[in-house]
Design a protein around this motif. Structure first.
Motif, mmCIF file in Angstrom:
data_model
loop_
_atom_site.group_PDB
_atom_site.id
_atom_site.type_symbol
_atom_site.label_atom_id
_atom_site.label_comp_id
_atom_site.label_asym_id
_atom_site.label_seq_id
_atom_site.Cartn_x
_atom_site.Cartn_y
_atom_site.Cartn_z
ATOM 1 N N TYR A 1 0.872 -1.179 0.000
ATOM 2 C CA TYR A 1 0.000 0.000 0.000
ATOM 3 C C TYR A 1 0.902 1.219 0.000
ATOM 4 C CZ TYR A 1 -3.965 2.981 1.382
ATOM 5 O OH TYR A 1 -4.954 3.945 1.428
ATOM 6 N N PHE A 2 0.991 1.895 -1.154
ATOM 7 C CA PHE A 2 1.999 2.924 -1.371
ATOM 8 C C PHE A 2 3.378 2.291 -1.164
ATOM 9 C CE2 PHE A 2 -1.846 5.320 -0.221
ATOM 10 C CZ PHE A 2 -1.948 6.134 -1.337
ATOM 11 N N ARG A 3 4.114 2.700 -0.146
ATOM 12 C CA ARG A 3 5.443 2.113 0.068
ATOM 13 C C ARG A 3 5.494 1.247 1.325
ATOM 14 N NH1 ARG A 3 9.764 6.900 -0.545
ATOM 15 N NH2 ARG A 3 8.540 7.652 1.215
ATOM 16 N N GLN A 4 4.345 0.831 1.819
ATOM 17 C CA GLN A 4 4.287 0.058 3.053
ATOM 18 C C GLN A 4 3.744 -1.336 2.811
ATOM 19 O OE1 GLN A 4 1.891 2.634 5.647
ATOM 20 N NE2 GLN A 4 3.606 2.716 7.061
ATOM 21 N N ILE A 5 4.238 -2.286 3.584
ATOM 22 C CA ILE A 5 3.602 -3.590 3.647
ATOM 23 C C ILE A 5 2.317 -3.410 4.452
ATOM 24 C CG2 ILE A 5 4.967 -4.220 5.688
ATOM 25 C CD1 ILE A 5 4.761 -7.112 4.813
ATOM 26 N N ALA A 6 1.210 -3.946 3.954
ATOM 27 C CA ALA A 6 -0.085 -3.639 4.564
ATOM 28 C C ALA A 6 -1.050 -4.802 4.396
ATOM 29 C CB ALA A 6 -0.671 -2.368 3.943
ATOM 30 N N THR A 7 -2.212 -4.665 5.026
ATOM 31 C CA THR A 7 -3.298 -5.623 4.872
ATOM 32 C C THR A 7 -4.626 -4.887 4.930
ATOM 33 O OG1 THR A 7 -4.396 -7.575 5.811
ATOM 34 C CG2 THR A 7 -3.287 -6.104 7.361
ATOM 35 N N PHE A 8 -5.555 -5.296 4.066
ATOM 36 C CA PHE A 8 -6.905 -4.745 4.071
ATOM 37 C C PHE A 8 -7.884 -5.716 4.727
ATOM 38 C CE2 PHE A 8 -4.943 -1.962 1.070
ATOM 39 C CZ PHE A 8 -5.688 -0.792 1.087
ATOM 40 N N GLU A 9 -7.355 -6.782 5.309
ATOM 41 C CA GLU A 9 -8.197 -7.783 5.949
ATOM 42 C C GLU A 9 -8.557 -7.401 7.380
ATOM 43 O OE1 GLU A 9 -9.457 -10.442 4.408
ATOM 44 O OE2 GLU A 9 -8.526 -9.701 2.567
ATOM 45 N N ALA A 10 -7.674 -6.685 8.048
ATOM 46 C CA ALA A 10 -7.901 -6.372 9.462
ATOM 47 C C ALA A 10 -7.129 -5.123 9.845
ATOM 48 C CB ALA A 10 -7.471 -7.544 10.342
ATOM 49 N N ALA A 11 -7.523 -4.530 10.963
ATOM 50 C CA ALA A 11 -6.771 -3.413 11.533
ATOM 51 C C ALA A 11 -5.556 -3.963 12.262
ATOM 52 C CB ALA A 11 -7.653 -2.616 12.486
ATOM 53 N N ILE A 12 -4.565 -3.115 12.457
ATOM 54 C CA ILE A 12 -3.383 -3.539 13.213
ATOM 55 C C ILE A 12 -3.410 -2.908 14.600
ATOM 56 C CG2 ILE A 12 -1.969 -3.940 11.185
ATOM 57 C CD1 ILE A 12 -1.095 -0.968 13.319
ATOM 58 N N LEU A 13 -2.723 -3.565 15.515
ATOM 59 C CA LEU A 13 -2.612 -3.101 16.893
ATOM 60 C C LEU A 13 -1.175 -2.706 17.171
ATOM 61 C CD1 LEU A 13 -3.617 -2.834 19.881
ATOM 62 C CD2 LEU A 13 -2.982 -5.248 20.145
ATOM 63 N N PHE A 14 -1.002 -1.533 17.766
ATOM 64 C CA PHE A 14 0.317 -1.082 18.202
ATOM 65 C C PHE A 14 0.211 -0.664 19.659
ATOM 66 C CE2 PHE A 14 3.463 2.188 19.066
ATOM 67 C CZ PHE A 14 4.631 1.623 18.564
ATOM 68 N N LEU A 15 1.150 -1.125 20.471
ATOM 69 C CA LEU A 15 1.183 -0.783 21.891
ATOM 70 C C LEU A 15 2.445 0.018 22.172
ATOM 71 C CD1 LEU A 15 0.093 -4.238 23.377
ATOM 72 C CD2 LEU A 15 -1.349 -2.234 22.975
ATOM 73 N N SER A 16 2.274 1.252 22.629
ATOM 74 C CA SER A 16 3.414 2.109 22.938
ATOM 75 C C SER A 16 3.941 1.772 24.330
ATOM 76 C CB SER A 16 2.993 3.579 22.870
ATOM 77 O OG SER A 16 2.265 3.941 24.030
#
Length: 291
Positions: free
Chosen positions: A65-80
């Motif tokens: 997706y543009f210049r990123q590895i991505a997925t349209f199947e699900a949202a991603i989770l990030f924990l700071s």
């Protein structure tokens, strides 16, 4: 023999409500009503943001997706780091090690977040994070549905949607790989939204790290859920920020289309934000020369 359809009760949506503030660090703690939400936890369809670790394992749902590895199947989770009891746990999880070791750590975190038995050990997260991930997931499902709706007038222009809590939980759709050092609380859209609770804020144009060119971010605060839906900006504290990214040229086109004065001959419209940064200018729509 005829098979009769059986109605299956779907788990009730998880409300975004708060119980009280943690006396230790004054952070909101998400509160669940008395109902049993065990079935809800098992239905969570979230992927951890480290999509690069899936490249040789389960890459069927991955794309560029543009210049990123991505997925349209699900949202991603990030924990700071704020989501962990100790920042050293965050650093330990993201230290340079084998892909297998990092994948094992991620699987442990996701298994704990989806656990309904209470038998899995907490991998170092703050006590309220598990419920908070689920609450934000409920909101993200609405954002994901809006993003996939082919009838929307902005369907070709919204680059991504995301929601971040004040406790360090971030969910993004379409799912994408984020830098381990990414911190939502340090981003301009996050800080400006908290500075102006209850208002829609817009950032100045900036170059998207994901490769979609110059973009602007539109963000808004979310308050705790109340039965009367009334909030006081002076008394209530925001619990999350919801945002989306747009190409800055399209953002300026939206302003022109909604302002007849800007369409008059010999009239040029410029838009500044509250700190004096230029957000919209006619040159945004002019083709760039290669010379």
């Amino acid at each position: 023999e005829d098979v009769k359809p059986v109605a299956i009760a779907q788990p009730q949506a998880l409300p975004l409500t708060l119980n009280h503030l943690n006396s230790k660090n004054n952070l909101p703690i998400y509160h669940l009503p008395g109902e049993d939400y065990e079935e809800y936890y098992t239905t969570i369809d979230l992927m951890y943001h480290r999509l690069d670790l899936l490249a040789g394992r389960d890459a069927s749902n991955l794309c560029r997706y543009f210049r990123q590895i991505a997925t349209f199947e699900a949202a991603i989770l990030f924990l700071s780091p704020l989501a962990f009891e100790s920042p050293f746990t965050f650093l330990h999880n993201n230290r340079i090690s084998s892909s297998q070791s990092q994948l094992h750590t991620i699987e442990s975190i996701l298994a704990y977040l989806k656990d309904t038995t209470g038998l899995l050990a907490n991998p170092g997260l703050r006590p309220q994070i598990r419920q908070e991930v689920n609450a934000l997931y409920n909101a993200m499902q609405h954002l994901k549905k809006r993003h996939q709706d082919a009838r929307g007038s902005l369907k070709h222009y919204i680059i991504r949607r995301y929601i971040a809590s004040v406790n360090g939980v971030l969910q993004v759709f379409p799912g994408c790989l984020l830098n381990n050092n990414y911190d939502p609380a340090q981003r301009l859209w996050y800080r400006k939204a908290l500075q102006h609770p209850g208002k829609i804020i817009t950032t100045e144009p900036y170059l998207d790290a994901g490769g979609s060119g110059y973009i602007i971010t539109i963000a808004h605060t979310i308050f705790e859920g109340k039965s009367n839906a009334l909030h006081s900006i002076e008394r209530d504290q925001p619990v999350a920020i919801v945002a989306l990214d747009l190409p800055y040229a399209y953002f300026y086109k939206m302003i022109l289309d909604s302002t007849p004065l800007c369409q008059m001959l010999n009239i040029k419209c410029l838009l500044f934000e509250n700190e004096g940064y230029l957000i919209a200018h006619p040159s945004m729509l002019e083709p760039k020369s290669s010379l």
